[in-house]
Design an enzyme around this catalytic site. Structure first.
Site, PDB file in Angstrom:
ATOM      1  CG  ASN A   6       7.523  -0.711  -0.038  1.00 15.04           C
ATOM      2  OD1 ASN A   6       7.775   0.410   0.394  1.00 15.04           O
ATOM      3  ND2 ASN A   6       6.322  -1.065  -0.468  1.00 15.04           N
ATOM      4  CE  LYS A   8       4.343  -2.157   2.305  1.00 15.31           C
ATOM      5  NZ  LYS A   8       3.148  -2.980   2.402  1.00 15.31           N
ATOM      6  CD  GLU A 166       4.258  -5.715  -3.754  1.00 19.38           C
ATOM      7  OE1 GLU A 166       5.130  -6.097  -2.958  1.00 19.38           O
ATOM      8  OE2 GLU A 166       3.727  -4.599  -3.691  1.00 19.38           O
TER       9      GLU A 166
HETATM   10  P1  PGA Z   1       4.656  -7.187   3.002  1.00 18.54           P
HETATM   11  O1  PGA Z   1       4.586  -5.965   1.945  1.00 18.54           O
HETATM   12  O2  PGA Z   1       5.937  -7.936   2.742  1.00 18.54           O
HETATM   13  O3  PGA Z   1       4.663  -6.517   4.357  1.00 18.54           O
HETATM   14  O4  PGA Z   1       3.458  -8.031   2.778  1.00 18.54           O
HETATM   15  C1  PGA Z   1       4.996  -6.128   0.610  1.00 18.54           C
HETATM   16  C2  PGA Z   1       4.765  -4.860  -0.166  1.00 18.54           C
HETATM   17  O5  PGA Z   1       3.710  -4.234   0.005  1.00 18.54           O
HETATM   18  O6  PGA Z   1       5.616  -4.434  -0.961  1.00 18.54           O
END
Ligand code: PGA
Length: 256
Positions: A6, A8, A166
């Site tokens: 992901n 983002k 999550e």
């Molecule tokens: P992170 O994010 O691995 O940076 O903690 C995971 C997510 O939000 O899908």
């Protein structure tokens, strides 16, 4: 096992396309066995990233979509548009969508249903906040998100649904759930899915862990019996660390 990235709101078209090519190349060089990979870039990069991934077997997903098929919804993107851009997956109900954009379980359920109508595999994200866990409400919250997000949505096959657990307190914080905490919640979620559909379906649905999964902790998390992969944020922005996590998955599958 499925390892999904992901991205983002990170990367632009050029750097996202380069990251996708690096991932495709690293995936080809690694022996990942039956571990499946997916990446979820920002909307603007979906098509060039899809081109960069062609022939690699790495699936393309989006990070969100609107629940309506089309119309006067300025700034939004529909499921059919994602399909036309080459997506097979879509992340829905990520905690950042719930937290910063006010998405409710009802909104998310409508998105999950629309994704399925269009043939997309939803990656339904669930997870409690730190305050909810501290108050002893983690399971109640997650149950509401699973039942709410899936209410009355039919699935033909277990491969048509992915759930990502999550915990909000673990996302982007470096504060990972312990393997035991993750597995306990995954087993609980699988039980809910069995209740909503049936046991055979639930046992084959991929339940991913997300929240500060990195190459150094991936082995412990992925080796848990109810952890079927990872949804990776920060560590998916570097091809080597993303593939290193997938390699741990492949080693665990090879032993199984
Ligand atoms: P992170 O994010 O691995 O940076 O903690 C995971 C997510 O939000 O899908």
């Amino acid at each position: 096992m499925l390892i999904a990235g992901n991205w983002k709101m990170n990367t632009d078209v050029a750097s996202g396309t380069k990251l996708a090519s690096d991932i495709a190349k690293a995936a080809a060089d690694a022996d990942l066995g039956s571990v499946a990979l997916a990446v979820c870039p920002p909307y603007v990069s979906l098509m060039p990233v899809g081109d960069a991934l062609k022939g690699s077997g790495v699936a393309l997903g989006a990070q969100n979509m609107h629940q309506e098929d089309g119309g006067a919804f300025t700034g939004e993107v529909s499921a059919a548009m994602l399909v036309s851009a080459g997506c097979t997956h879509v992340v829905l109900g990520h905690s950042e969508r719930r937290q910063y954009f006010g998405e409710s379980n009802h909104d998310i359920q409508q998105k999950v249903a629309r994704a399925r109508q269009n043939g997309l595999v939803p990656i339904l994200c669930v997870g409690e906040t730190k305050a909810e866990r501290d108050a002893g409400d983690a399971k109640t919250v997650v149950e509401g998100q699973v039942r709410g997000g899936l209410a009355d949505v039919p699935f033909d096959a277990p491969g048509d649904l992915v759930i990502a657990y999550e915990p909000v307190w673990a996302i982007g914080t470096g504060d990972t759930a312990t393997p035991e905490q993750a597995n306990e919640m995954h087993a609980f979620i699988r039980g809910l899915v069995a209740d909503l559909y049936d046991k055979a379906f639930a046992s084959d649905v991929h339940i991913l862990y997300g929240g500060s999964m990195k190459p150094h902790n991936a082995e412990d998390l992925l080796s848990q019996p109810d952890v079927d992969g990872g949804l990776i944020g920060g560590a998916s922005l570097d091809a080597d660390s993303f593939i290193a996590i997938a390699r741990h998955g492949a080693a665990i599958e090879a032993k199984a």
